[in-house]
Design a protein around this motif. Sequence first.
Motif, PDB file in Angstrom:
ATOM      1  N   ALA A  48       0.874  -1.390  -0.137  1.00  0.00           N
ATOM      2  CA  ALA A  48       0.031   0.001   0.003  1.00  0.00           C
ATOM      3  C   ALA A  48       1.000   1.297   0.137  1.00  0.00           C
ATOM      4  O   ALA A  48       1.972   1.233   0.470  1.00  0.00           O
ATOM      5  CB  ALA A  48      -1.039   0.060   1.321  1.00  0.00           C
ATOM      6  N   PHE A  49       0.442   2.175  -0.743  1.00  0.00           N
ATOM      7  CA  PHE A  49       1.048   3.519  -0.646  1.00  0.00           C
ATOM      8  C   PHE A  49       0.139   4.667  -0.367  1.00  0.00           C
ATOM      9  O   PHE A  49      -1.067   4.508  -0.785  1.00  0.00           O
ATOM     10  CB  PHE A  49       2.123   3.732  -1.714  1.00  0.00           C
ATOM     11  N   SER A  65      -4.549   7.155  -2.208  1.00  0.00           N
ATOM     12  CA  SER A  65      -3.960   5.855  -1.482  1.00  0.00           C
ATOM     13  C   SER A  65      -4.168   4.656  -2.591  1.00  0.00           C
ATOM     14  O   SER A  65      -5.029   4.898  -3.507  1.00  0.00           O
ATOM     15  CB  SER A  65      -5.057   5.349  -0.489  1.00  0.00           C
ATOM     16  N   GLY A  66      -3.274   3.973  -2.688  1.00  0.00           N
ATOM     17  CA  GLY A  66      -3.267   2.842  -3.702  1.00  0.00           C
ATOM     18  C   GLY A  66      -2.553   1.645  -3.232  1.00  0.00           C
ATOM     19  O   GLY A  66      -1.880   1.542  -2.135  1.00  0.00           O
ATOM     20  N   ARG A  69       1.975  -3.788  -6.875  1.00  0.00           N
ATOM     21  CA  ARG A  69       2.372  -5.206  -6.719  1.00  0.00           C
ATOM     22  C   ARG A  69       3.859  -5.155  -7.251  1.00  0.00           C
ATOM     23  O   ARG A  69       4.304  -4.350  -7.790  1.00  0.00           O
ATOM     24  CB  ARG A  69       1.528  -6.089  -7.364  1.00  0.00           C
ATOM     25  N   LEU A  70       4.514  -6.585  -6.780  1.00  0.00           N
ATOM     26  CA  LEU A  70       5.830  -6.451  -7.278  1.00  0.00           C
ATOM     27  C   LEU A  70       5.735  -6.842  -8.613  1.00  0.00           C
ATOM     28  O   LEU A  70       4.698  -7.514  -9.267  1.00  0.00           O
ATOM     29  CB  LEU A  70       6.481  -7.909  -6.475  1.00  0.00           C
ATOM     30  N   ALA A  71       6.827  -6.285  -9.339  1.00  0.00           N
ATOM     31  CA  ALA A  71       7.032  -6.460 -10.677  1.00  0.00           C
ATOM     32  C   ALA A  71       7.445  -7.880 -11.190  1.00  0.00           C
ATOM     33  O   ALA A  71       8.311  -8.666 -10.241  1.00  0.00           O
ATOM     34  CB  ALA A  71       8.050  -5.510 -11.109  1.00  0.00           C
ATOM     35  N   THR A  72       7.092  -8.389 -12.356  1.00  0.00           N
ATOM     36  CA  THR A  72       7.576  -9.642 -12.703  1.00  0.00           C
ATOM     37  C   THR A  72       8.676  -9.249 -14.031  1.00  0.00           C
ATOM     38  O   THR A  72       8.763  -8.314 -14.309  1.00  0.00           O
ATOM     39  CB  THR A  72       6.604 -10.380 -13.335  1.00  0.00           C
ATOM     40  N   LEU A  97       4.961   1.667 -14.430  1.00  0.00           N
ATOM     41  CA  LEU A  97       4.145   1.945 -13.440  1.00  0.00           C
ATOM     42  C   LEU A  97       2.774   1.465 -13.591  1.00  0.00           C
ATOM     43  O   LEU A  97       2.052   0.998 -12.648  1.00  0.00           O
ATOM     44  CB  LEU A  97       4.269   3.400 -12.951  1.00  0.00           C
ATOM     45  N   SER A  98       2.231   1.732 -14.847  1.00  0.00           N
ATOM     46  CA  SER A  98       0.937   1.242 -15.298  1.00  0.00           C
ATOM     47  C   SER A  98       0.592  -0.119 -15.182  1.00  0.00           C
ATOM     48  O   SER A  98      -0.661  -0.211 -14.831  1.00  0.00           O
ATOM     49  CB  SER A  98       0.323   2.186 -16.617  1.00  0.00           C
ATOM     50  N   GLN A  99       1.659  -0.917 -15.130  1.00  0.00           N
ATOM     51  CA  GLN A  99       1.331  -2.272 -15.249  1.00  0.00           C
ATOM     52  C   GLN A  99       1.377  -2.737 -13.705  1.00  0.00           C
ATOM     53  O   GLN A  99       0.709  -3.756 -13.554  1.00  0.00           O
ATOM     54  CB  GLN A  99       2.480  -2.935 -15.995  1.00  0.00           C
ATOM     55  N   VAL A 100       2.173  -2.178 -12.827  1.00  0.00           N
ATOM     56  CA  VAL A 100       2.333  -2.555 -11.391  1.00  0.00           C
ATOM     57  C   VAL A 100       1.320  -2.028 -10.419  1.00  0.00           C
ATOM     58  O   VAL A 100       1.261  -2.498  -9.303  1.00  0.00           O
ATOM     59  CB  VAL A 100       3.906  -2.687 -10.911  1.00  0.00           C
ATOM     60  N   ILE A 101       0.648  -0.911 -10.643  1.00  0.00           N
ATOM     61  CA  ILE A 101      -0.320  -0.041  -9.910  1.00  0.00           C
ATOM     62  C   ILE A 101      -1.442  -0.965  -9.965  1.00  0.00           C
ATOM     63  O   ILE A 101      -2.090  -0.981 -11.063  1.00  0.00           O
ATOM     64  CB  ILE A 101      -0.291   1.160 -10.012  1.00  0.00           C
ATOM     65  N   THR A 102      -1.925  -1.696  -8.923  1.00  0.00           N
ATOM     66  CA  THR A 102      -3.191  -2.260  -9.052  1.00  0.00           C
ATOM     67  C   THR A 102      -4.349  -1.759  -8.708  1.00  0.00           C
ATOM     68  O   THR A 102      -5.427  -1.956  -9.093  1.00  0.00           O
ATOM     69  CB  THR A 102      -3.100  -3.791  -8.204  1.00  0.00           C
ATOM     70  N   GLN A 103      -4.326  -0.636  -8.043  1.00  0.00           N
ATOM     71  CA  GLN A 103      -5.372   0.092  -7.496  1.00  0.00           C
ATOM     72  C   GLN A 103      -4.831   1.607  -7.054  1.00  0.00           C
ATOM     73  O   GLN A 103      -3.973   1.824  -6.491  1.00  0.00           O
ATOM     74  CB  GLN A 103      -6.127  -0.337  -6.212  1.00  0.00           C
ATOM     75  N   LEU A 104      -5.759   2.681  -7.320  1.00  0.00           N
ATOM     76  CA  LEU A 104      -5.276   3.935  -7.217  1.00  0.00           C
ATOM     77  C   LEU A 104      -6.876   4.635  -6.508  1.00  0.00           C
ATOM     78  O   LEU A 104      -7.491   5.109  -7.424  1.00  0.00           O
ATOM     79  CB  LEU A 104      -4.906   4.826  -8.219  1.00  0.00           C
ATOM     80  N   GLY A 105      -6.966   4.672  -5.433  1.00  0.00           N
ATOM     81  CA  GLY A 105      -8.247   4.965  -4.827  1.00  0.00           C
ATOM     82  C   GLY A 105      -9.266   4.207  -5.294  1.00  0.00           C
ATOM     83  O   GLY A 105      -9.305   2.905  -4.678  1.00  0.00           O
ATOM     84  N   THR A 106     -10.362   4.777  -5.863  1.00  0.00           N
ATOM     85  CA  THR A 106     -11.410   3.835  -6.508  1.00  0.00           C
ATOM     86  C   THR A 106     -11.116   3.276  -7.746  1.00  0.00           C
ATOM     87  O   THR A 106     -11.967   2.639  -8.378  1.00  0.00           O
ATOM     88  CB  THR A 106     -12.827   4.593  -6.635  1.00  0.00           C
ATOM     89  N   VAL A 107      -9.862   3.770  -8.372  1.00  0.00           N
ATOM     90  CA  VAL A 107      -9.651   3.381  -9.812  1.00  0.00           C
ATOM     91  C   VAL A 107      -8.997   2.263  -9.731  1.00  0.00           C
ATOM     92  O   VAL A 107      -7.880   2.026  -8.990  1.00  0.00           O
ATOM     93  CB  VAL A 107      -8.727   4.543 -10.445  1.00  0.00           C
ATOM     94  N   THR A 108      -9.518   1.058 -10.505  1.00  0.00           N
ATOM     95  CA  THR A 108      -8.868  -0.254 -10.427  1.00  0.00           C
ATOM     96  C   THR A 108      -8.282  -0.422 -11.871  1.00  0.00           C
ATOM     97  O   THR A 108      -7.509  -1.457 -11.977  1.00  0.00           O
ATOM     98  CB  THR A 108      -9.925  -1.243 -10.179  1.00  0.00           C
ATOM     99  N   ASP A 109      -8.620   0.296 -12.928  1.00  0.00           N
ATOM    100  CA  ASP A 109      -7.993  -0.004 -14.228  1.00  0.00           C
ATOM    101  C   ASP A 109      -7.068   1.011 -14.275  1.00  0.00           C
ATOM    102  O   ASP A 109      -7.165   2.120 -14.964  1.00  0.00           O
ATOM    103  CB  ASP A 109      -9.217   0.157 -15.345  1.00  0.00           C
ATOM    104  N   VAL A 110      -5.734   1.020 -13.850  1.00  0.00           N
ATOM    105  CA  VAL A 110      -4.713   1.999 -13.910  1.00  0.00           C
ATOM    106  C   VAL A 110      -3.896   1.550 -15.303  1.00  0.00           C
ATOM    107  O   VAL A 110      -3.276   0.828 -15.427  1.00  0.00           O
ATOM    108  CB  VAL A 110      -3.590   1.919 -12.634  1.00  0.00           C
TER     109      VAL A 110
END
Length: 164
Positions: A48-49, A65-66, A69-72, A97-110
């Motif tokens: 979380a961040f 808040s968001g 995840r760890l990068a592959t 960053l767009s690939q590893v951010i899983t959530q940003l507030g209520t936004v789930t499709d980053v």
Amino acid sequence: MRRRTVTPGSGLEEVLDNLATAPAAREEASAPAPARPRERETLQTEFAFELPRGYVDDEGYVHRSGTMRLATARDELRPQIDLRVKENPAYLSVVLLSQVITQLGTVTDVHAGIVERMYATDVAFLQDFYRRINSEGHTHAAVTCPLCHGSFEVDLSGGRLGES
């Protein structure tokens, strides 16, 4: 096989005792050690961040808040074939960053468009956060107070601005 000559009075009983215990000792030595129950190892893959400024969406809502995840290996390789990155290498961090951010507030499709519209301070924070969790595996840093020289740990995932 070894031969042994036994004469009367030379310890026949001792030889027989040794022969009787030898196979049992060999079986114990060759038997595998009893299996210890395996402890299940867990790995934290999402962190979380809280952004210093926050992402402002089209309706004017601020998302601070968001989770990241760890990068592959795939996450690190995919931007290399992205045409936007080939045209402008600085765009690599936006795609990554767009690939590893899983959530940003209520936004789930980053996606890259969201990262593009973030403030520079937030992108710099996320780049540092990405580096920290993917190289060290945690968001904590050991620090020393310059006044009292006491050592303690701070969580860099952040709270409110200035709280780190």
